[in-house]
Scaffold this motif. Structure first.
Motif, mmCIF file in Angstrom:
data_model
loop_
_atom_site.group_PDB
_atom_site.id
_atom_site.type_symbol
_atom_site.label_atom_id
_atom_site.label_comp_id
_atom_site.label_asym_id
_atom_site.label_seq_id
_atom_site.Cartn_x
_atom_site.Cartn_y
_atom_site.Cartn_z
ATOM 1 N N PHE A 1 -3.919 -2.376 2.143
ATOM 2 C CA PHE A 1 -3.396 -1.369 1.220
ATOM 3 C C PHE A 1 -3.952 0.018 1.542
ATOM 4 O O PHE A 1 -3.236 1.020 1.471
ATOM 5 N N ALA A 2 -5.235 0.082 1.883
ATOM 6 C CA ALA A 2 -5.850 1.373 2.200
ATOM 7 C C ALA A 2 -5.194 1.997 3.426
ATOM 8 O O ALA A 2 -4.931 3.209 3.453
ATOM 9 N N LEU A 3 -4.940 1.193 4.447
ATOM 10 C CA LEU A 3 -4.291 1.704 5.653
ATOM 11 C C LEU A 3 -2.890 2.232 5.347
ATOM 12 O O LEU A 3 -2.520 3.346 5.754
ATOM 13 N N ILE A 4 -2.106 1.440 4.627
ATOM 14 C CA ILE A 4 -0.739 1.854 4.300
ATOM 15 C C ILE A 4 -0.753 3.096 3.422
ATOM 16 O O ILE A 4 -0.016 4.069 3.660
ATOM 17 N N ALA A 5 -1.618 3.094 2.408
ATOM 18 C CA ALA A 5 -1.683 4.230 1.488
ATOM 19 C C ALA A 5 -2.169 5.500 2.175
ATOM 20 O O ALA A 5 -1.833 6.613 1.755
ATOM 21 N N ALA A 6 -2.958 5.333 3.250
ATOM 22 C CA ALA A 6 -3.465 6.494 3.993
ATOM 23 C C ALA A 6 -2.439 7.028 4.986
ATOM 24 O O ALA A 6 -2.696 8.049 5.637
ATOM 25 N N ALA B 1 -5.413 -7.149 8.767
ATOM 26 C CA ALA B 1 -4.972 -6.085 7.871
ATOM 27 C C ALA B 1 -4.251 -4.984 8.639
ATOM 28 O O ALA B 1 -3.248 -4.431 8.175
ATOM 29 N N ILE B 2 -4.760 -4.663 9.832
ATOM 30 C CA ILE B 2 -4.105 -3.658 10.672
ATOM 31 C C ILE B 2 -2.710 -4.131 11.066
ATOM 32 O O ILE B 2 -1.722 -3.398 10.933
ATOM 33 N N SER B 3 -2.613 -5.370 11.541
ATOM 34 C CA SER B 3 -1.320 -5.916 11.950
ATOM 35 C C SER B 3 -0.360 -6.022 10.774
ATOM 36 O O SER B 3 0.836 -5.730 10.898
ATOM 37 N N GLN B 4 -0.871 -6.444 9.628
ATOM 38 C CA GLN B 4 -0.014 -6.602 8.451
ATOM 39 C C GLN B 4 0.461 -5.261 7.892
ATOM 40 O O GLN B 4 1.457 -5.205 7.168
ATOM 41 N N ALA B 5 -0.233 -4.191 8.250
ATOM 42 C CA ALA B 5 0.238 -2.845 7.893
ATOM 43 C C ALA B 5 1.306 -2.373 8.874
ATOM 44 O O ALA B 5 1.859 -1.273 8.708
ATOM 45 N N GLY B 6 1.583 -3.182 9.896
ATOM 46 C CA GLY B 6 2.595 -2.846 10.889
ATOM 47 C C GLY B 6 2.039 -2.162 12.115
ATOM 48 O O GLY B 6 2.793 -1.840 13.042
ATOM 49 N N ALA C 1 -17.426 -12.588 -6.089
ATOM 50 C CA ALA C 1 -16.718 -13.143 -7.240
ATOM 51 C C ALA C 1 -16.874 -14.661 -7.233
ATOM 52 O O ALA C 1 -17.560 -15.234 -6.382
ATOM 53 N N CYS C 2 -16.229 -15.321 -8.190
ATOM 54 C CA CYS C 2 -16.173 -16.780 -8.204
ATOM 55 C C CYS C 2 -14.785 -17.214 -7.730
ATOM 56 O O CYS C 2 -14.113 -18.057 -8.332
ATOM 57 N N GLY C 3 -14.374 -16.587 -6.648
ATOM 58 C CA GLY C 3 -13.054 -16.789 -6.075
ATOM 59 C C GLY C 3 -12.761 -15.613 -5.173
ATOM 60 O O GLY C 3 -13.677 -14.961 -4.685
ATOM 61 N N GLU C 4 -11.483 -15.313 -4.966
ATOM 62 C CA GLU C 4 -11.106 -14.195 -4.107
ATOM 63 C C GLU C 4 -11.018 -12.899 -4.914
ATOM 64 O O GLU C 4 -10.545 -12.897 -6.045
ATOM 65 N N ALA C 5 -11.444 -11.797 -4.298
ATOM 66 C CA ALA C 5 -11.330 -10.476 -4.935
ATOM 67 C C ALA C 5 -11.683 -9.419 -3.907
ATOM 68 O O ALA C 5 -12.378 -9.685 -2.923
ATOM 69 N N GLY C 6 -11.201 -8.203 -4.134
ATOM 70 C CA GLY C 6 -11.512 -7.092 -3.250
ATOM 71 C C GLY C 6 -11.292 -5.777 -3.966
ATOM 72 O O GLY C 6 -10.884 -5.741 -5.130
ATOM 73 N N ALA C 7 -11.555 -4.669 -3.263
ATOM 74 C CA ALA C 7 -11.377 -3.352 -3.870
ATOM 75 C C ALA C 7 -11.198 -2.293 -2.792
ATOM 76 O O ALA C 7 -11.761 -2.385 -1.701
ATOM 77 N N VAL C 8 -10.422 -1.276 -3.137
ATOM 78 C CA VAL C 8 -10.291 -0.056 -2.350
ATOM 79 C C VAL C 8 -11.083 1.030 -3.070
ATOM 80 O O VAL C 8 -10.939 1.194 -4.289
ATOM 81 N N THR C 9 -11.924 1.767 -2.347
ATOM 82 C CA THR C 9 -12.604 2.928 -2.931
ATOM 83 C C THR C 9 -12.154 4.180 -2.191
ATOM 84 O O THR C 9 -11.912 4.153 -0.978
ATOM 85 N N SER D 1 -2.291 2.789 -3.715
ATOM 86 C CA SER D 1 -2.910 1.456 -3.608
ATOM 87 C C SER D 1 -2.626 0.635 -4.855
ATOM 88 O O SER D 1 -2.397 -0.579 -4.772
ATOM 89 N N ARG D 2 -2.656 1.285 -6.012
ATOM 90 C CA ARG D 2 -2.335 0.577 -7.265
ATOM 91 C C ARG D 2 -0.900 0.059 -7.248
ATOM 92 O O ARG D 2 -0.625 -1.052 -7.718
ATOM 93 N N MET D 3 0.027 0.861 -6.716
ATOM 94 C CA MET D 3 1.418 0.416 -6.635
ATOM 95 C C MET D 3 1.568 -0.706 -5.609
ATOM 96 O O MET D 3 2.283 -1.684 -5.857
ATOM 97 N N LEU D 4 0.896 -0.564 -4.482
ATOM 98 C CA LEU D 4 1.011 -1.588 -3.441
ATOM 99 C C LEU D 4 0.507 -2.946 -3.925
ATOM 100 O O LEU D 4 1.070 -3.985 -3.559
ATOM 101 N N ARG D 5 -0.530 -2.959 -4.749
ATOM 102 C CA ARG D 5 -1.077 -4.237 -5.216
ATOM 103 C C ARG D 5 -0.152 -4.923 -6.214
ATOM 104 O O ARG D 5 -0.289 -6.111 -6.491
ATOM 105 N N ASP D 6 0.788 -4.166 -6.796
ATOM 106 C CA ASP D 6 1.597 -4.672 -7.906
ATOM 107 C C ASP D 6 3.088 -4.473 -7.630
ATOM 108 O O ASP D 6 3.803 -3.886 -8.417
#
Length: 407
Positions: free
Chosen positions: A70-75, A96-101, A218-226, A236-241
């Motif tokens: 998401f950070a790559l795409i949003a940037a 992540a790089i490949s999935q951003a195209g 976390a007690c499972g999967e989680a991540g964040a963009v700063t 990034s908020r739009m891309l996640r949702d």
């Protein structure tokens, strides 16, 4: 197999038992409010983690891979672009790089820090790229594709040398996205700014993973963009949702990459302890350094004076890693290898055309690294056991070499 109690590579149980009441309270709160996706717990964690990193914005997402994508795409990284990174990292970086195209391009690492070597970035840009002055972009000569971003990886809990990387990025008009997935709370002294900066606060944006084994997990999967960039945070908020600016209004095609409330609440509860946990890791690393310093044939982690590592992993280098790992296993001591096969030699990236010998430092390191037990509750006595087994293994190796030489 030794009859002694096992020393785990990582103890995930103890901190969760110690925080059991606080963590179960999070679950109860989610049940009582039926707030499972988004909501106050996510927002509270985002605010707290942004403050922890020294950034204006934090966007909670489903994983560290989501965060980097998401950070790559949003940037502004677009399909067909080239992104510079390192081959000594977990594949999520390049996924992540490949999935951003985009397409990853590798540069070698520094032999002491195991992080991106800035001089290799410069060499790639100077020797394999040209600058299109008309368009104001860097073009990779062989492929004709635009080079638009650099992803330095703060590996093992230590930040890459960011000042020269950012200087190159400014010179060539590239975006820097930090892969801070292993570096929660790590710090870097910027000579340019004459002050300490926290991982996640230096690039255009940064990606964090909260996989359970991380310093903040976390007690499972989680991540964040700063990020400090409001527009990047909003995208990034739009891309996640699913690309939604508001419910059922989709400004772009996005992803299902949201951070759920229970994981956010767990992370917020644990965030209050991560600085102390990092301090204990640093103390354990210092003890390892002291105990291992006289041991011949063992290369300890190198932390420059401009870095404050948080030791997500404590990684040593030895000539015969397999023998040492076997010795430790027989002594009931857990170990890990991060990472045995560089990404440029992985089958998944055979299409990129890299060969053995292209990145000699990375290849040399990958054959010899071994991660020793490292977690906040690691006792000095257990470390002494670990080091004793390391010494036994290295002594046996030296004896074997002497016998071989005489014969």
């Amino acid at each position: 197999m030794s009859g002694k109690d096992a020393i785990p590579f990582l103890d995930l149980a103890t901190p969760h038992i110690e925080l059991e009441q606080q963590l179960t309270d999070v679950f109860k709160r989610a049940l009582r409010t039926a707030s499972f996706i988004g909501g106050p717990m996510v927002e509270q964690f985002e605010h707290a983690f942004a403050e922890f990193c020294g950034t204006k914005h934090c966007v909670g997402v489903g994983s560290g891979t989501d965060a980097l994508r998401f950070a790559l795409i949003a940037a502004g990284v677009k399909p067909g672009d080239v992104v510079i990174t390192v081959p000594h990292t977990f594949i999520a970086t390049t996924e992540a790089i490949s999935q951003a195209g985009a397409e990853p391009r590798f540069v070698d690492i520094n032999e002491r820090t195991y992080n991106m070597e800035p001089t290799k970035v410069r060499a790639y840009l100077e020797n394999f790229c040209t600058v299109d002055d008309r368009l104001g972009v860097v073009i990779e000569t062989k492929s004709g594709k635009p080079v638009t971003a650099i992803v330095p990886v703060h590996l093992y809990g230590q930040m890459a040398d960011m000042d020269p990387i950012l200087e190159l990025a400014e010179q060539y008009k590239l975006v820097v996205i930090e892969d801070a997935c292993q570096a929660h709370g790590a710090r870097y002294f910027s000579k340019k700014e004459n002050g300490w900066r926290t991982a996640g606060s230096m690039g255009k944006a940064a990606a964090f993973s909260f996989y359970p084994g991380k310093n903040l997990g976390a007690c499972g999967e989680a991540g964040a963009v700063t990020t400090d960039d409001e527009m990047l945070a909003q995208k990034s908020r739009m891309l996640r949702d699913h690309g939604q600016s508001r419910k059922y209004y989709h400004d772009l095609e996005g992803f299902n990459g949201r951070l759920d409330s229970i994981q956010a609440g767990i992370l917020a509860a644990k965030l209050r302890f991560v600085t102390e946990w990092n301090r204990k890791r640093q103390e354990a690393a210092r003890r390892y350094d002291e105990m291992l310093s006289p041991v011949e044939g063992v290369i300890r982690p190198y932390c420059p004076d401009w870095a404050r590592a948080v030791y997500h992993l404590y990684v040593i280098r030895v000539r015969d890693r397999e023998a040492l790992q076997k010795q430790l296993a027989e002594a009931n001591i857990g170990t890990g290898i991060h990472y045995p096969v560089p990404l440029h030699l992985q089958k998944a990236y055979s299409n990129l055309g890299y060969e053995l010998g292209d990145f000699p430092v990375c290849e040399k390191v990958a054959e010899r690294i071994l991660s020793l037990p490292m977690f906040p509750g690691l006792s000095e006595a257990d470390q002494e056991r670990v080091v004793h087994s390391v010494v036994q293994s290295t002594q046996c190796a030296r004896l074997q070499n002497v016998v071989t030489a005489r014969s």
